[in-house]
Design a protein around this motif. Sequence first.
Motif, PDB file in Angstrom:
ATOM      1  N   GLU A   1       0.864  -1.179   0.000  1.00  0.00           N
ATOM      2  CA  GLU A   1       0.000   0.000   0.000  1.00  0.00           C
ATOM      3  C   GLU A   1       0.904   1.234   0.000  1.00  0.00           C
ATOM      4  O   GLU A   1       1.957   1.240   0.632  1.00  0.00           O
ATOM      5  CB  GLU A   1      -0.915   0.012   1.226  1.00  0.00           C
ATOM      6  CG  GLU A   1      -2.098  -0.922   1.132  1.00  0.00           C
ATOM      7  CD  GLU A   1      -3.134  -0.641   2.218  1.00  0.00           C
ATOM      8  OE1 GLU A   1      -3.549   0.527   2.320  1.00  0.00           O
ATOM      9  OE2 GLU A   1      -3.491  -1.586   2.943  1.00  0.00           O
ATOM     10  N   SER A   2       0.487   2.285  -0.686  1.00  0.00           N
ATOM     11  CA  SER A   2       1.297   3.498  -0.728  1.00  0.00           C
ATOM     12  C   SER A   2       1.083   4.330   0.527  1.00  0.00           C
ATOM     13  O   SER A   2       0.079   4.180   1.236  1.00  0.00           O
ATOM     14  CB  SER A   2       0.922   4.330  -1.957  1.00  0.00           C
ATOM     15  OG  SER A   2      -0.374   4.877  -1.799  1.00  0.00           O
ATOM     16  N   THR A   3       2.033   5.214   0.795  1.00  0.00           N
ATOM     17  CA  THR A   3       1.903   6.088   1.961  1.00  0.00           C
ATOM     18  C   THR A   3       0.704   7.017   1.819  1.00  0.00           C
ATOM     19  O   THR A   3       0.043   7.345   2.803  1.00  0.00           O
ATOM     20  CB  THR A   3       3.181   6.935   2.144  1.00  0.00           C
ATOM     21  OG1 THR A   3       3.450   7.647   0.938  1.00  0.00           O
ATOM     22  CG2 THR A   3       4.376   6.058   2.493  1.00  0.00           C
ATOM     23  N   SER A   4       0.391   7.424   0.591  1.00  0.00           N
ATOM     24  CA  SER A   4      -0.751   8.313   0.357  1.00  0.00           C
ATOM     25  C   SER A   4      -2.067   7.613   0.679  1.00  0.00           C
ATOM     26  O   SER A   4      -2.961   8.190   1.304  1.00  0.00           O
ATOM     27  CB  SER A   4      -0.770   8.804  -1.085  1.00  0.00           C
ATOM     28  OG  SER A   4       0.361   9.580  -1.365  1.00  0.00           O
ATOM     29  N   VAL A   5      -2.181   6.353   0.248  1.00  0.00           N
ATOM     30  CA  VAL A   5      -3.403   5.593   0.503  1.00  0.00           C
ATOM     31  C   VAL A   5      -3.580   5.364   2.000  1.00  0.00           C
ATOM     32  O   VAL A   5      -4.677   5.530   2.555  1.00  0.00           O
ATOM     33  CB  VAL A   5      -3.375   4.244  -0.250  1.00  0.00           C
ATOM     34  CG1 VAL A   5      -4.526   3.351   0.178  1.00  0.00           C
ATOM     35  CG2 VAL A   5      -3.422   4.481  -1.760  1.00  0.00           C
ATOM     36  N   ILE A   6      -2.485   5.004   2.670  1.00  0.00           N
ATOM     37  CA  ILE A   6      -2.551   4.779   4.118  1.00  0.00           C
ATOM     38  C   ILE A   6      -2.920   6.068   4.834  1.00  0.00           C
ATOM     39  O   ILE A   6      -3.764   6.093   5.735  1.00  0.00           O
ATOM     40  CB  ILE A   6      -1.212   4.234   4.647  1.00  0.00           C
ATOM     41  CG1 ILE A   6      -0.905   2.872   4.013  1.00  0.00           C
ATOM     42  CG2 ILE A   6      -1.236   4.113   6.165  1.00  0.00           C
ATOM     43  CD1 ILE A   6       0.496   2.356   4.311  1.00  0.00           C
ATOM     44  N   ALA A   7      -2.267   7.169   4.421  1.00  0.00           N
ATOM     45  CA  ALA A   7      -2.522   8.468   5.051  1.00  0.00           C
ATOM     46  C   ALA A   7      -3.975   8.884   4.878  1.00  0.00           C
ATOM     47  O   ALA A   7      -4.617   9.368   5.821  1.00  0.00           O
ATOM     48  CB  ALA A   7      -1.592   9.521   4.465  1.00  0.00           C
ATOM     49  N   ASN A   8      -4.520   8.703   3.687  1.00  0.00           N
ATOM     50  CA  ASN A   8      -5.909   9.082   3.424  1.00  0.00           C
ATOM     51  C   ASN A   8      -6.888   8.282   4.286  1.00  0.00           C
ATOM     52  O   ASN A   8      -7.883   8.812   4.782  1.00  0.00           O
ATOM     53  CB  ASN A   8      -6.251   8.877   1.951  1.00  0.00           C
ATOM     54  CG  ASN A   8      -5.569   9.889   1.051  1.00  0.00           C
ATOM     55  OD1 ASN A   8      -5.177  10.964   1.518  1.00  0.00           O
ATOM     56  ND2 ASN A   8      -5.406   9.564  -0.217  1.00  0.00           N
ATOM     57  N   SER A   9      -6.586   7.007   4.484  1.00  0.00           N
ATOM     58  CA  SER A   9      -7.483   6.172   5.286  1.00  0.00           C
ATOM     59  C   SER A   9      -7.443   6.529   6.765  1.00  0.00           C
ATOM     60  O   SER A   9      -8.407   6.274   7.499  1.00  0.00           O
ATOM     61  CB  SER A   9      -7.117   4.697   5.103  1.00  0.00           C
ATOM     62  OG  SER A   9      -5.845   4.424   5.684  1.00  0.00           O
ATOM     63  N   LEU A  10      -6.335   7.151   7.201  1.00  0.00           N
ATOM     64  CA  LEU A  10      -6.185   7.510   8.618  1.00  0.00           C
ATOM     65  C   LEU A  10      -6.395   9.004   8.862  1.00  0.00           C
ATOM     66  O   LEU A  10      -6.243   9.474   9.989  1.00  0.00           O
ATOM     67  CB  LEU A  10      -4.792   7.088   9.118  1.00  0.00           C
ATOM     68  CG  LEU A  10      -4.477   5.589   9.058  1.00  0.00           C
ATOM     69  CD1 LEU A  10      -3.041   5.315   9.464  1.00  0.00           C
ATOM     70  CD2 LEU A  10      -5.440   4.804   9.959  1.00  0.00           C
ATOM     71  N   GLY A  11      -6.706   9.739   7.793  1.00  0.00           N
ATOM     72  CA  GLY A  11      -6.972  11.161   7.944  1.00  0.00           C
ATOM     73  C   GLY A  11      -5.754  11.983   8.295  1.00  0.00           C
ATOM     74  O   GLY A  11      -5.819  12.951   9.056  1.00  0.00           O
ATOM     75  N   THR A  12      -4.609  11.621   7.731  1.00  0.00           N
ATOM     76  CA  THR A  12      -3.383  12.363   7.996  1.00  0.00           C
ATOM     77  C   THR A  12      -2.612  12.538   6.694  1.00  0.00           C
ATOM     78  O   THR A  12      -3.119  12.212   5.611  1.00  0.00           O
ATOM     79  CB  THR A  12      -2.526  11.626   9.045  1.00  0.00           C
ATOM     80  OG1 THR A  12      -1.405  12.440   9.389  1.00  0.00           O
ATOM     81  CG2 THR A  12      -2.025  10.283   8.521  1.00  0.00           C
ATOM     82  N   GLY A  13      -1.384  13.047   6.775  1.00  0.00           N
ATOM     83  CA  GLY A  13      -0.577  13.270   5.587  1.00  0.00           C
ATOM     84  C   GLY A  13       0.443  12.172   5.378  1.00  0.00           C
ATOM     85  O   GLY A  13       0.796  11.438   6.309  1.00  0.00           O
ATOM     86  N   HIS A  14       0.935  12.051   4.138  1.00  0.00           N
ATOM     87  CA  HIS A  14       1.888  10.984   3.834  1.00  0.00           C
ATOM     88  C   HIS A  14       3.216  11.177   4.552  1.00  0.00           C
ATOM     89  O   HIS A  14       3.942  10.208   4.819  1.00  0.00           O
ATOM     90  CB  HIS A  14       2.099  10.885   2.319  1.00  0.00           C
ATOM     91  CG  HIS A  14       2.886  12.008   1.736  1.00  0.00           C
ATOM     92  ND1 HIS A  14       2.333  13.224   1.405  1.00  0.00           N
ATOM     93  CD2 HIS A  14       4.217  12.103   1.427  1.00  0.00           C
ATOM     94  CE1 HIS A  14       3.271  14.012   0.920  1.00  0.00           C
ATOM     95  NE2 HIS A  14       4.408  13.382   0.925  1.00  0.00           N
ATOM     96  N   ARG A  15       3.559  12.431   4.888  1.00  0.00           N
ATOM     97  CA  ARG A  15       4.814  12.670   5.614  1.00  0.00           C
ATOM     98  C   ARG A  15       4.761  12.082   7.017  1.00  0.00           C
ATOM     99  O   ARG A  15       5.782  11.620   7.554  1.00  0.00           O
ATOM    100  CB  ARG A  15       5.102  14.163   5.666  1.00  0.00           C
ATOM    101  CG  ARG A  15       5.438  14.762   4.300  1.00  0.00           C
ATOM    102  CD  ARG A  15       5.788  16.223   4.401  1.00  0.00           C
ATOM    103  NE  ARG A  15       6.090  16.776   3.083  1.00  0.00           N
ATOM    104  CZ  ARG A  15       6.408  18.048   2.858  1.00  0.00           C
ATOM    105  NH1 ARG A  15       6.452  18.907   3.886  1.00  0.00           N
ATOM    106  NH2 ARG A  15       6.680  18.474   1.648  1.00  0.00           N
ATOM    107  N   VAL A  16       3.589  12.114   7.614  1.00  0.00           N
ATOM    108  CA  VAL A  16       3.431  11.494   8.942  1.00  0.00           C
ATOM    109  C   VAL A  16       3.663   9.990   8.841  1.00  0.00           C
ATOM    110  O   VAL A  16       4.326   9.377   9.685  1.00  0.00           O
ATOM    111  CB  VAL A  16       2.025  11.786   9.505  1.00  0.00           C
ATOM    112  CG1 VAL A  16       1.806  11.027  10.815  1.00  0.00           C
ATOM    113  CG2 VAL A  16       1.836  13.282   9.716  1.00  0.00           C
TER     114      VAL A  16
END
Length: 234
Positions: free
Chosen positions: A21-36
């Motif tokens: 899974e990409s960092t962007s997809v994970i971030a979107n599902s958790l309501g945060t940014g990919h840098r986090v």
Amino acid sequence: MRRLFTPSQEAEICKRYIAKESTSVIANSLGTGHRVINGVLKRNNIAIRTRGRYISVDYNLIFTLYKQGLSDGEIAGKLNCTKGLVQSAIYKKKPEIRRGRSEAIKISQRTKNRKWVNGKPELRGSKNPLWKGGKTELSQAIRADALYKKWRSNIFERDEYICQDCGDKSAPGNKVILHADHIIPLHELIDIHRLKTIEQSRNCESLWDISNGRTLCRSCHKKTATYRVNRHIK
């Protein structure tokens, strides 16, 4: 530094990332940014891959979904990849999409028309039913001639470089582009005097009569009924 996620949540993030899974997809599902998400991966000694390197996606499937009307974001969510990868796949499959769908259609139609004519030598030039005696080529030759440039300059000098419609003229900080407008259009003069060659045009006094010209600024010229495309609009 206070962590946003508990150890169990970070472990789940790492697990999802390792599962491609990409960092962007994970971030979107958790309501945060990919840098986090990147920070979580670094803390857990997970190597961050280069964008798209390890993501295996069928480019043909992406393009099929795109043609069905799905947006880049919808395709990315459906295939669990990034929007950038989707856009890259679409552009590689069909480069003209970069210009927009409507422009791509125009380009495709122009290419089709050009190939159609080029593939039919019997319809070129005077053999084409739309042939008008080569007026376009003659008009271009007249406009490039020294006599035309002199005619144009004489009109500007007579009108003192002032638009005869709105009265605008160039001044410091206000550059006005001027056109020498034919009152009786050039293509009509060619028809009236049955001009076929540049030599005949040079000997036609009516063609160089400055009383048939006027100085207009570009904006006013575009509003005239005889300005290029406008003369074809009824």
